[in-house]
Design a protein around this motif. Structure first.
Motif, mmCIF file in Angstrom:
data_model
loop_
_atom_site.group_PDB
_atom_site.id
_atom_site.type_symbol
_atom_site.label_atom_id
_atom_site.label_comp_id
_atom_site.label_asym_id
_atom_site.label_seq_id
_atom_site.Cartn_x
_atom_site.Cartn_y
_atom_site.Cartn_z
ATOM 1 N N GLU A 55 58.937 16.954 60.024
ATOM 2 C CA GLU A 55 58.885 18.387 59.752
ATOM 3 C C GLU A 55 57.618 19.055 60.440
ATOM 4 O O GLU A 55 56.582 18.224 60.572
ATOM 5 N N THR A 56 57.612 20.187 60.588
ATOM 6 C CA THR A 56 56.381 21.018 61.067
ATOM 7 C C THR A 56 55.477 21.293 60.018
ATOM 8 O O THR A 56 56.014 22.033 59.447
ATOM 9 N N ASP A 57 54.386 21.222 60.636
ATOM 10 C CA ASP A 57 53.080 21.476 59.415
ATOM 11 C C ASP A 57 52.128 20.882 60.123
ATOM 12 O O ASP A 57 51.951 19.919 60.433
ATOM 13 N N ALA A 58 50.722 21.963 60.430
ATOM 14 C CA ALA A 58 49.564 21.457 60.738
ATOM 15 C C ALA A 58 48.520 21.765 59.456
ATOM 16 O O ALA A 58 47.231 21.728 59.842
ATOM 17 N N ALA A 62 39.933 16.255 59.305
ATOM 18 C CA ALA A 62 40.676 15.339 58.733
ATOM 19 C C ALA A 62 42.037 15.651 58.234
ATOM 20 O O ALA A 62 42.164 16.950 57.807
ATOM 21 N N GLY A 63 43.204 14.961 58.714
ATOM 22 C CA GLY A 63 44.482 15.716 58.471
ATOM 23 C C GLY A 63 45.114 16.655 59.453
ATOM 24 O O GLY A 63 46.200 17.016 59.226
ATOM 25 N N SER A 96 49.911 8.812 73.921
ATOM 26 C CA SER A 96 49.827 7.773 72.959
ATOM 27 C C SER A 96 49.562 8.553 71.784
ATOM 28 O O SER A 96 48.621 9.683 71.912
ATOM 29 N N PHE A 97 49.887 8.174 70.512
ATOM 30 C CA PHE A 97 49.423 9.319 69.320
ATOM 31 C C PHE A 97 49.831 8.551 68.081
ATOM 32 O O PHE A 97 50.187 7.423 68.046
ATOM 33 N N THR A 98 48.979 9.045 67.139
ATOM 34 C CA THR A 98 49.018 8.678 65.654
ATOM 35 C C THR A 98 49.476 10.103 64.775
ATOM 36 O O THR A 98 49.167 9.957 63.648
ATOM 37 N N LEU A 99 50.053 10.997 65.453
ATOM 38 C CA LEU A 99 50.342 11.984 64.813
ATOM 39 C C LEU A 99 51.440 11.469 63.573
ATOM 40 O O LEU A 99 52.057 10.769 63.789
ATOM 41 N N ARG A 100 51.242 12.302 62.450
ATOM 42 C CA ARG A 100 52.103 12.211 61.235
ATOM 43 C C ARG A 100 53.334 13.007 61.203
ATOM 44 O O ARG A 100 54.226 13.017 60.314
ATOM 45 N N PHE A 112 46.101 11.706 65.963
ATOM 46 C CA PHE A 112 45.267 12.019 67.191
ATOM 47 C C PHE A 112 46.531 11.980 68.086
ATOM 48 O O PHE A 112 47.566 11.199 68.033
ATOM 49 N N LEU A 113 46.341 12.550 69.330
ATOM 50 C CA LEU A 113 47.229 12.766 70.358
ATOM 51 C C LEU A 113 46.311 12.418 71.602
ATOM 52 O O LEU A 113 45.490 13.079 72.038
#
Length: 398
Positions: free
Chosen positions: A302-305, A268-269, A386-390, A318-319
């Motif tokens: 911004e970049t962060d995982a 998650a996240g 397609s993506f739901t990346l935040r 998701f991607l």
């Protein structure tokens, strides 16, 4: 163009008949076969390539590649101011190679076929290619065989089975070259993602149930110490589904939803990335002419995982990178991707060390694949992410 003509003339005068045939074969993605068959000299071939924008006064990269591919390094040095070392460096850059890996494979095979083996190919293909039986003397090169097989629809980037069977019977070393070509893309995936610090696991020839069990295994793992999950699927497919080796289908959504925040809490996240190399239908995409090509990209996140503790949608982060649009075919080997996976691996390997994010990279992949054509009928392929990346997703190399 006047300054270019003497250079092209100088090159053309030093090319033999078999070399011209090789250049014509390697140019099939860009000049229609019917036109190529009418060309009798290198000057006419260069003119046809110039008309297609493949040879220009300020850009001789394709001509350089052609000469490099047929090992005429002497012409490359003497007339085009390049070298073997320069071409080797250039062709490692994603998108620079314009001769497809598939067509170059066939050319390499043709170079290795002896006269006796050529006659054996003609004999075994007598039924499929009547010309081999009726006028065998007119077929003097293995490239003639390949062109005939492509015309009959029994050879293609996605159709190597007959050629593999023939090579197994005639010369096992030819078969090994084809198998190496087929395995190169899986090896490329492993190499690229290993460099990106992923723990890589490979699962081959899974049935539909085997795919479900494999996905469930990873769903149940504890990923709390991991930053990202990537799944690459290379298979056949139809709209919204991929096939197991047993011919049974698995919905792509079933695979991806196994890793939502509800179904896999430890991811998650975190980014969950799926690359799917499979047809999504039976329709063929056609190209349309355009005057310009501009693509705007948004890079404001911004970049962060790292894991976030806010309340987020279960379907977030998701991607999904699809090799082609829904309803359309994609061009691939039996088990390995070709256009899409090859471009994906090249751009990941080239761009990740430069700090580019995944959406920028996939845009470049889209651009490269969209330029390719199936040589016989100008069919195209358009990948679809397609993506739901935040947040912006960057794979660090170091």
């Amino acid at each position: 163009m006047e300054l270019l003509r003497p250079r092209l003339l100088a090159v053309s005068e030093e090319l033999g008949e078999s070399e011209l045939a090789s250049l014509k074969f390697l140019s099939q993605e860009y000049v229609p076969l019917r036109k190529l068959e009418a060309i009798q000299n290198a000057q006419d071939l260069f003119e046809a390539l110039r008309e297609k924008g493949m040879i220009e006064a300020g850009n001789l990269s394709f001509l350089k590649e052609l000469l490099y591919r047929i090992s005429r390094i002497d012409l490359l040095v003497a007339h085009l101011g390049s070298s073997r070392e320069e071409m080797e460096r250039e062709l490692k850059i994603p998108g620079r190679a314009r001769v497809s890996a598939y067509r170059y494979l066939l050319f390499q095979l043709s170079e290795d076929v002896t006269k006796d083996e050529l006659n054996y190919f003609k004999f075994l293909l007598g039924k499929e290619l009547p010309k081999c039986r009726q006028n065998p003397e007119t077929i003097t090169m293995m490239l003639d065989i390949f062109i005939g097989m492509e015309k009959k629809g029994i050879l293609g980037e996605d159709n190597l089975s007959i050629l593999k069977r023939l090579c197994a019977e005639i010369n096992i070393s030819l078969l090994k070259k084809i198998e190496e070509y087929e395995l190169n893309l899986i090896a490329a995936l492993r190499r690229v993602f290993s460099k990106l610090h992923f723990a890589v696991a490979e699962h081959r020839d899974l049935t539909a149930e085997g795919m479900r069990k494999t996905v469930d295994t990873y769903r149940c793992e504890d990923h709390k110490d991991k930053d990202c999950f990537v799944c690459c699927i290379l298979s056949h497919g139809k709209k919204g589904s991929v096939y197991g080796v047993d011919g049974q289908e698995v919905p792509i959504q079933e695979l991806t939803t196994s890793f939502t925040g509800h179904n896999c809490c430890s991811l998650a996240g975190k980014p969950k990335v799926f690359f799917i190399q499979a047809c999504q239908g039976e329709s063929f995409q056609k190209g349309v002419p355009i005057e310009t090509d501009s693509v705007e990209q948004d890079s404001s996140v911004e970049t962060d995982a790292r894991l976030q503790f806010d309340c987020i949608p279960a379907e977030a982060d998701f991607l999904l990178g699809m090799a082609t649009l829904q309803d359309y075919v994609s061009y691939r080997s039996r088990r390995e991707g070709t256009w899409y996976i090859q471009a994906l691996c090249q751009h990941l390997e080239y761009s990740c060390p430069r700090g580019e994010d995944i959406l920028t990279i996939l845009t470049a992949v889209n651009q490269e694949v969209s330029k390719k054509s199936c040589s016989q009928n100008a069919q195209k392929q358009m990948p679809q992410p397609s993506f739901t990346l935040r947040k912006k997703l960057i794979f660090p190399v170091n």
